[in-house]
Design a protein around this motif. Structure first.
Motif, mmCIF file in Angstrom:
data_model
loop_
_atom_site.group_PDB
_atom_site.id
_atom_site.type_symbol
_atom_site.label_atom_id
_atom_site.label_comp_id
_atom_site.label_asym_id
_atom_site.label_seq_id
_atom_site.Cartn_x
_atom_site.Cartn_y
_atom_site.Cartn_z
ATOM 1 N N LEU A 137 3.358 4.088 1.710
ATOM 2 C CA LEU A 137 2.183 3.677 0.946
ATOM 3 C C LEU A 137 2.166 2.161 0.744
ATOM 4 C CD1 LEU A 137 -0.308 4.326 -0.757
ATOM 5 C CD2 LEU A 137 1.198 4.763 -2.693
ATOM 6 N N ASN A 138 3.320 1.569 0.449
ATOM 7 C CA ASN A 138 3.371 0.114 0.243
ATOM 8 C C ASN A 138 2.999 -0.645 1.516
ATOM 9 O OD1 ASN A 138 4.154 0.567 -2.377
ATOM 10 N ND2 ASN A 138 6.329 0.284 -1.974
ATOM 11 N N ASP A 139 3.545 -0.199 2.679
ATOM 12 C CA ASP A 139 3.223 -0.864 3.951
ATOM 13 C C ASP A 139 1.744 -0.748 4.258
ATOM 14 O OD1 ASP A 139 5.881 -1.455 4.153
ATOM 15 O OD2 ASP A 139 6.347 0.195 5.550
ATOM 16 N N THR A 140 1.175 0.439 4.018
ATOM 17 C CA THR A 140 -0.249 0.648 4.313
ATOM 18 C C THR A 140 -1.112 -0.208 3.402
ATOM 19 O OG1 THR A 140 0.264 2.925 4.947
ATOM 20 C CG2 THR A 140 -2.043 2.401 4.527
ATOM 21 N N ALA A 141 -0.729 -0.330 2.127
ATOM 22 C CA ALA A 141 -1.511 -1.127 1.183
ATOM 23 C C ALA A 141 -1.559 -2.594 1.601
ATOM 24 C CB ALA A 141 -0.918 -0.981 -0.215
ATOM 25 N N ARG A 142 -0.441 -3.131 2.130
ATOM 26 C CA ARG A 142 -0.443 -4.533 2.587
ATOM 27 C C ARG A 142 -1.385 -4.714 3.777
ATOM 28 N NH1 ARG A 142 5.085 -3.632 1.418
ATOM 29 N NH2 ARG A 142 5.762 -4.817 -0.413
ATOM 30 N N LEU A 143 -1.381 -3.767 4.708
ATOM 31 C CA LEU A 143 -2.304 -3.845 5.845
ATOM 32 C C LEU A 143 -3.753 -3.790 5.369
ATOM 33 C CD1 LEU A 143 -0.509 -1.477 8.397
ATOM 34 C CD2 LEU A 143 -0.623 -3.960 8.471
ATOM 35 N N LEU A 144 -4.026 -2.945 4.385
ATOM 36 C CA LEU A 144 -5.399 -2.813 3.895
ATOM 37 C C LEU A 144 -5.861 -4.097 3.227
ATOM 38 C CD1 LEU A 144 -5.235 0.789 2.383
ATOM 39 C CD2 LEU A 144 -6.540 0.079 4.386
ATOM 40 N N ARG A 145 -4.974 -4.744 2.456
ATOM 41 C CA ARG A 145 -5.353 -5.970 1.770
ATOM 42 C C ARG A 145 -5.753 -7.066 2.758
ATOM 43 N NH1 ARG A 145 -7.667 -6.822 -2.515
ATOM 44 N NH2 ARG A 145 -9.044 -7.412 -0.840
ATOM 45 N N ALA A 146 -5.110 -7.040 3.906
ATOM 46 C CA ALA A 146 -5.409 -8.065 4.916
ATOM 47 C C ALA A 146 -6.705 -7.775 5.649
ATOM 48 C CB ALA A 146 -4.251 -8.159 5.916
ATOM 49 N N SER A 147 -7.106 -6.501 5.700
ATOM 50 C CA SER A 147 -8.270 -6.147 6.516
ATOM 51 C C SER A 147 -9.523 -5.876 5.706
ATOM 52 C CB SER A 147 -7.952 -4.912 7.372
ATOM 53 O OG SER A 147 -7.605 -3.822 6.529
ATOM 54 N N LEU A 148 -9.406 -5.506 4.432
ATOM 55 C CA LEU A 148 -10.591 -5.175 3.636
ATOM 56 C C LEU A 148 -11.153 -6.415 2.952
ATOM 57 C CD1 LEU A 148 -9.522 -1.825 1.933
ATOM 58 C CD2 LEU A 148 -10.820 -2.168 4.028
ATOM 59 N N PRO A 149 -12.458 -6.422 2.638
ATOM 60 C CA PRO A 149 -13.068 -7.586 1.980
ATOM 61 C C PRO A 149 -12.442 -7.828 0.604
ATOM 62 C CG PRO A 149 -14.743 -6.055 2.805
ATOM 63 C CD PRO A 149 -13.427 -5.370 2.951
ATOM 64 N N SER A 150 -12.529 -9.059 0.154
ATOM 65 C CA SER A 150 -11.950 -9.410 -1.144
ATOM 66 C C SER A 150 -12.728 -8.802 -2.305
ATOM 67 C CB SER A 150 -11.922 -10.940 -1.299
ATOM 68 O OG SER A 150 -13.244 -11.462 -1.201
ATOM 69 N N SER A 151 -13.949 -8.313 -2.045
ATOM 70 C CA SER A 151 -14.739 -7.676 -3.104
ATOM 71 C C SER A 151 -14.202 -6.294 -3.458
ATOM 72 C CB SER A 151 -16.208 -7.557 -2.670
ATOM 73 O OG SER A 151 -16.309 -6.772 -1.492
ATOM 74 N N ILE A 152 -13.257 -5.786 -2.680
ATOM 75 C CA ILE A 152 -12.659 -4.478 -2.932
ATOM 76 C C ILE A 152 -11.344 -4.681 -3.684
ATOM 77 C CG2 ILE A 152 -11.826 -2.331 -1.950
ATOM 78 C CD1 ILE A 152 -14.757 -2.790 -1.463
ATOM 79 N N GLU A 153 -11.271 -4.151 -4.906
ATOM 80 C CA GLU A 153 -10.033 -4.228 -5.680
ATOM 81 C C GLU A 153 -9.197 -2.986 -5.381
ATOM 82 O OE1 GLU A 153 -8.355 -4.380 -10.286
ATOM 83 O OE2 GLU A 153 -10.506 -4.133 -9.886
ATOM 84 N N ILE A 154 -7.983 -3.205 -4.883
ATOM 85 C CA ILE A 154 -7.101 -2.090 -4.534
ATOM 86 C C ILE A 154 -6.092 -1.900 -5.663
ATOM 87 C CG2 ILE A 154 -5.451 -1.188 -2.874
ATOM 88 C CD1 ILE A 154 -6.756 -2.951 -0.753
#
Length: 722
Positions: free
Chosen positions: A550-567
């Motif tokens: 989950l931690n590895d996937t979350a880092r990939l998502l932060r790099a690819s999703l827009p900054s308007s999305i709060e994870i």
């Protein structure tokens, strides 16, 4: 005929006891009168010779408050609000002789009389027996009446020869009388049946509700004769002395006591005889004359024989009615017991309510269905109804039943218990009509919550079976297409590689052939996805740490999703490992999160990714029955986007189904996610409301616990720092 003879014999057996009793009463009264006649100190003038102190006392107390037993015939009782009886007549003569006015406190219960005289609210009690306890607060006059106490029983009762035969019997008695104290003192073990009056006590014996009553002979014969209680008999005398009656005044009223005693002594024997003759059917004589005595006995015997023949049929009728009443009451009790057993042990709840919905009866089953006691449910039945639209039909059918007076078909409703529990019930009801108008609705309610739950689970299983068969067919088709497409790609890629070997290094065509090879490589990835979806390729699985994944996937998502999305990513531990292919599980998470982010465009929103454990007892869905006893690992992806239209929710996992614009998706993302989860033995579900966001839940079987997991807790964390 035999019955008539038997009744006649019974009456003849009762005659001697009755005659002796009446004679005993007459003799008692005669002796008392004789003693009083021989008293030389009696003043026979119309007015008493009072001392100056007594005259002064009467002058300051012209009104005397008088009371006595309210139901003690023939001595002191009230009839239609008027005071009557022997004691009442004595009190009236004393008042006339003494010159005071009686203020009578009418119709007081005996305990109230005793309480008021203690408080000083009563000056004179006209009829009372003397006890040691009463002498502590009362002064008593000379006795003016004496009579024996006898045992009275039903004519059909077994033989009773004295108080020793009263052991284990039920005795009727008025509360706070001396009879109970005397029997207890003599060691008689009995059960008291308390009544309001001697007449009620005799009636209880006549109806066989009590075995016997101890009563003074004069009162007993008076009440038996006046009220026609022909099935009673005087069974035996008691060892107690003649029951003497007195008048009494509160302590400190010595002048009034001496006035009362003087007035009693001043009454002539003729006056006393007149009083007794008025209330008792006993001849009064001024002495004992043998001839008159035998004549009296003969007259009494003849009188009794006449009474026997006159009331024989009435006695039989009364006995028959008493037996019929007892049999009817017994049958009624048995019927009530049967009905109570049915209502209290039935699985259905029975009720009745008025046309305006007021509950008038409800069976004890409401404790399980409505979670309240029957008396708490006596309200409008609509108060137990939820706002579920299914209830509208029930309202309409109930109104129709009230309007037409005709039975309506069964219907279902959702009810809300007193403690907040919702239950689905089936209702069958019938209107009760009188004179063409519905006066009540009666019916039964059966809890069908479990049946509804089973039916819902059955429909869910059918839907999953259809979905599985559909996905199996699509998977087979996709596998065939993927194999054919892979062969074509092999030919293209092979020829492109041969062409590169034939071209010189400086040829401009080489870049185009490189582009062909790149496109073939991408197409090969699509083929691999199709083969993975159709489960025709085997991917390696091993023990994977879900927290790290989950931690590895979350880092990939932060790099690819827009900054308007709060994870917001958190895990609640301890979390067990899973047996999985990490690349495929990561692909599942990325696809679900990417779809969630696209649903929140363009304004953005919050993407919550949660990881936790689900215990085995919480795995209630039928499709999770094959999970191991170690439970499941749960991934929850929740967004604040536009949500999914309910009409298409069962199609979102179908291959090539998409609601996105052309060029933004081919409709394979969720289908591949669904295939990967199933290939790992898991389950994926979705909950969504249009305009309210979506929640995707992925459940994967947990691996065995390692020793390191025991006692460890992984606290919520956000690897992205937001």
């Amino acid at each position: 005929m035999k019955r008539d003879v038997s009744d006649l014999v019974t009456w003849f057996r009762r005659v001697p006891a009755l005659v002796i009793g009446l004679l005993f009463t007459g003799l008692s009264f005669t002796v008392t009168a004789h003693c009083q006649t021989s008293d030389p100190a009696r003043d026979t003038t119309d007015r008493l010779r009072l001392s100056p102190a007594e005259k002064a006392w009467l002058s300051s107390h012209p009104d005397i408050t008088v009371a006595g037993p309210r139901s003690f015939p023939p001595f002191h009782y009230y009839e239609k609000g008027k005071l009557k009886g022997i004691s009442a007549d004595y009190a009236a003569r004393i008042a006339a002789r003494s010159g005071f006015h009686q203020h009578i406190l009418a119709d007081l219960a005996w305990p109230q009389v005793l309480e008021k005289v203690r408080r000083g609210d009563i000056d004179l009690i006209a009829c009372i027996a003397k006890t040691a306890e009463r002498e502590t607060y009362l002064d008593f006059s000379v006795p003016y009446l004496a009579f024996p106490l006898v045992i009275v029983t039903n004519a059909n009762s077994p033989f009773i020869g004295g108080i020793e035969d009263l052991h284990g019997k039920t005795l009727a008695m008025v509360p706070q009388t001396l009879t109970q104290d005397w029997l207890t003192r003599d060691g008689i073990n009995f059960s008291p049946l308390f009544v309001q009056s001697p007449l009620q006590g005799l009636e209880e014996v006549a109806l066989s509700r009590a075995d016997a009553i101890i009563e003074n002979l004069a009162a007993a014969t008076y009440l038996i004769g006046k009220n026609g209680l022909a099935n009673l008999k005087i069974a035996a005398p008691t060892p107690y002395d003649n029951y003497q009656l007195y008048m009494a005044v509160p302590k400190g009223h010595q002048e009034l006591l001496t006035i009362v005693n003087k007035a009693l002594q001043a009454l002539a024997p003729e006056e006393k005889s007149d009083i007794r003759k008025q209330w008792l059917s006993v001849q009064y004589d001024y002495g004992i004359i043998p001839d008159d005595l035998f004549r009296y006995i003969a007259m009494v015997v003849l009188f009794c024989l006449g009474i026997i023949f006159v009331i024989l049929f009435r006695s039989r009728r009364l006995s028959k009615k008493a037996r019929e009443k007892i049999a009817t009451e017994k049958a009624l009790r048995e019927s009530e017991e049967k009905l109570r057993n049915i209502l209290e042990n039935s699985t259905s709840m029975y009720y009745s309510h008025t046309p305006d919905n007021q509950i008038t009866y409800i069976s004890p089953r409401c404790r399980q269905i409505l979670q309240c006691e029957p008396e708490e449910a006596m309200v409008q039945w609509t108060e137990f109804v939820t706002d579920n639209p299914i209830n509208l039909k029930g309202f309409e059918l109930t109104k129709e039943a009230v309007r037409t007076g005709e039975r309506q078909p069964p219907y279902e409703m959702e009810l809300l218990g007193a403690k907040g529990r919702k239950v689905m019930v089936e209702i069958r009801e019938t209107p009760v009509a009188k004179n063409g108008r519905t006066v009540a609705i009666v019916g039964s309610i059966t809890d069908i919550t479990k049946q509804k739950k089973i039916e819902k689970e059955r429909k869910a299983l059918q839907h999953q079976l259809v979905q599985a068969r559909k996905m199996e067919s699509i998977g087979t088709l996709a596998g065939g297409v993927a194999h054919d497409f892979n062969n074509i790609l092999g030919i293209i890629l092979g020829n492109a590689q041969v062409a590169l070997l034939d071209l010189p290094e400086e040829s401009p065509v080489r870049s185009r052939i490189d582009a062909i090879q790149t496109a073939c490589a991408r197409a090969k990835e699509v083929v691999l996805r199709l083969l993975s979806f159709s489960q025709q390729t085997e991917q390696g699985k091993y023990s994977v740490d879900p927290v790290k994944l989950l931690n590895d996937t979350a880092r990939l998502l932060r790099a690819s999703l827009p900054s308007s999305i709060e994870i917001v990513c958190q895990n609640i531990g301890p979390i067990q490992t899973i047996n999985a292919n990490p690349t495929q599980i990561q692909q599942v998470l990325i696809n679900l999160c990417t779809n969630a982010a696209q649903a929140m465009e363009p304004g953005g929103g919050t993407l919550n990714i949660d990881l936790d454990m689900v215990e085995p007892q919480e795995l209630t869905m039928p499709e999770l029955s094959d999970f191991s006893s170690t439970g499941a690992v749960r991934f929850t992806i929740e967004d604040t986007g536009t949500g999914i239209d309910p009409t298409i929710q069962d199609r979102i996992f179908d291959p090539y189904f998409t609601t996105k614009e052309i060029g933004r998706g081919a409709g394979m993302g969720l289908a591949i996610v669904h295939g990967i989860v199933l290939n790992h033995g898991g389950v994926i579900t979705v909950k969504s409301e249009q305009g309210g966001g979506s929640v995707f839940t992925v459940l994967l079987p947990a691996g065995p616990k390692s020793p390191a997991d025991e006692g460890t807790s992984v606290h919520a964390e956000n690897p992205l720092g937001n």
